[in-house]
Design a protein around this motif. Structure first.
Motif, PDB file in Angstrom:
ATOM      1  N   ALA A  22       0.624  -1.677  -0.329  1.00  0.00           N
ATOM      2  CA  ALA A  22       0.555  -0.250  -0.094  1.00  0.00           C
ATOM      3  C   ALA A  22       0.751   1.478  -0.151  1.00  0.00           C
ATOM      4  O   ALA A  22       0.654   2.604  -0.024  1.00  0.00           O
ATOM      5  CB  ALA A  22      -1.577   0.130   1.049  1.00  0.00           C
ATOM      6  N   GLY A  23       1.954   1.037   0.422  1.00  0.00           N
ATOM      7  CA  GLY A  23       3.000   2.304   0.330  1.00  0.00           C
ATOM      8  C   GLY A  23       3.132   2.733   1.870  1.00  0.00           C
ATOM      9  O   GLY A  23       3.657   2.332   2.379  1.00  0.00           O
ATOM     10  N   GLY A  24       3.067   3.857   1.978  1.00  0.00           N
ATOM     11  CA  GLY A  24       3.246   4.601   3.016  1.00  0.00           C
ATOM     12  C   GLY A  24       2.825   5.721   3.458  1.00  0.00           C
ATOM     13  O   GLY A  24       1.763   6.133   2.687  1.00  0.00           O
ATOM     14  N   LEU A  25       3.113   5.817   4.224  1.00  0.00           N
ATOM     15  CA  LEU A  25       2.400   7.396   5.445  1.00  0.00           C
ATOM     16  C   LEU A  25       3.531   8.505   5.107  1.00  0.00           C
ATOM     17  O   LEU A  25       2.702   9.258   4.976  1.00  0.00           O
ATOM     18  CB  LEU A  25       1.778   7.453   6.310  1.00  0.00           C
ATOM     19  N   GLY A  26       4.270   8.093   5.924  1.00  0.00           N
ATOM     20  CA  GLY A  26       5.480   8.974   6.648  1.00  0.00           C
ATOM     21  C   GLY A  26       5.029   9.492   7.598  1.00  0.00           C
ATOM     22  O   GLY A  26       5.401   9.644   8.494  1.00  0.00           O
TER      23      GLY A  26
END
Length: 213
Positions: free
Chosen positions: A62-66
């Motif tokens: 899903a990727g990331g947020l930061g």
């Protein structure tokens, strides 16, 4: 070129046909203007947002947020100019820049709608005292291939060593409770001791206290 009267008539007709879409667009513009001063993290902390020292990864694929910066004084805010969180990501040069905004709603009942998007949730509280809540994340300052209101961004990742460490046990490996280690009936000549279960790995039992001499 369309006469000015025709342009005004078309704008008026569009506003009549989709007033909510126009309102959502104006709300996004308000959020954009209000958060423009916070492009870099130091401006957010000066304004009262508290930074999380760790990068938040997303679920696999899903990727990331930061790096979120929270101001819980804005919990339950539905004001486009007052998000609960400002989220920063590292750019190609390693400089953190504003990427997304987040609104948190802790109220009861039906979750709200902002910018034409529904809040996600309910989500369990993240810290002691926080009730189940709803949140809306808006990728307003960084494009998100998964959509403007997706929870995570596939183009965001956390560098090694920047994520929150996994908690470690404080008192060594877990042990079984004394009740689980004491048979209901002590074995004698009339009973047969239970056979061990080699395929089941149980935590060790606590040591019995030494008898006073």
């Amino acid at each position: 070129m369309m006469p000015s009267t025709g342009i005004l008539a078309l704008a008026a007709a569009t506003t009549l046909l989709v007033p909510q879409a126009a309102a959502d667009y104006l709300a996004l513009a308000t959020a954009y203007r209000a958060t423009a001063p916070y492009l870099y993290p130091h401006a957010a902390t000066t304004a009262g947002y508290v930074r999380d020292a760790y990068c938040v990864p997303g679920k696999a694929g899903a990727g990331g947020l930061g790096y979120p910066h929270f101001n819980h004084a804005y919990d339950d805010s539905l004001d486009p100019a007052k998000p609960t969180a400002l989220i920063y990501v590292d750019d190609a040069r390693g400089t953190r820049r504003l990427a997304a905004l987040e609104w948190v709603f802790t109220g009861q009942g039906r979750p709200p709608n902002l910018f034409g998007a529904a809040f996600n949730g309910p989500i369990p509280g993240k810290f002691p005292g926080q009730p189940p809540h709803y949140k809306l994340r808006v990728w307003l300052w960084k494009e998100n291939p998964s959509g403007r209101f997706a929870l995570y961004n596939p183009d965001v990742s956390c560098r090694p060593g920047t994520t929150r460490p996994a908690p470690t046990p404080l008192f060594g490996p877990p042990v079984r409770s004394p009740a689980a280690c004491t048979p209901a009936t002590a074995p004698g000549w009339w009973t047969k001791a239970p056979e061990p279960e080699p395929e089941r790995q149980e935590p060790p039992c606590p040591s019995a206290p030494a008898r006073p001499s």
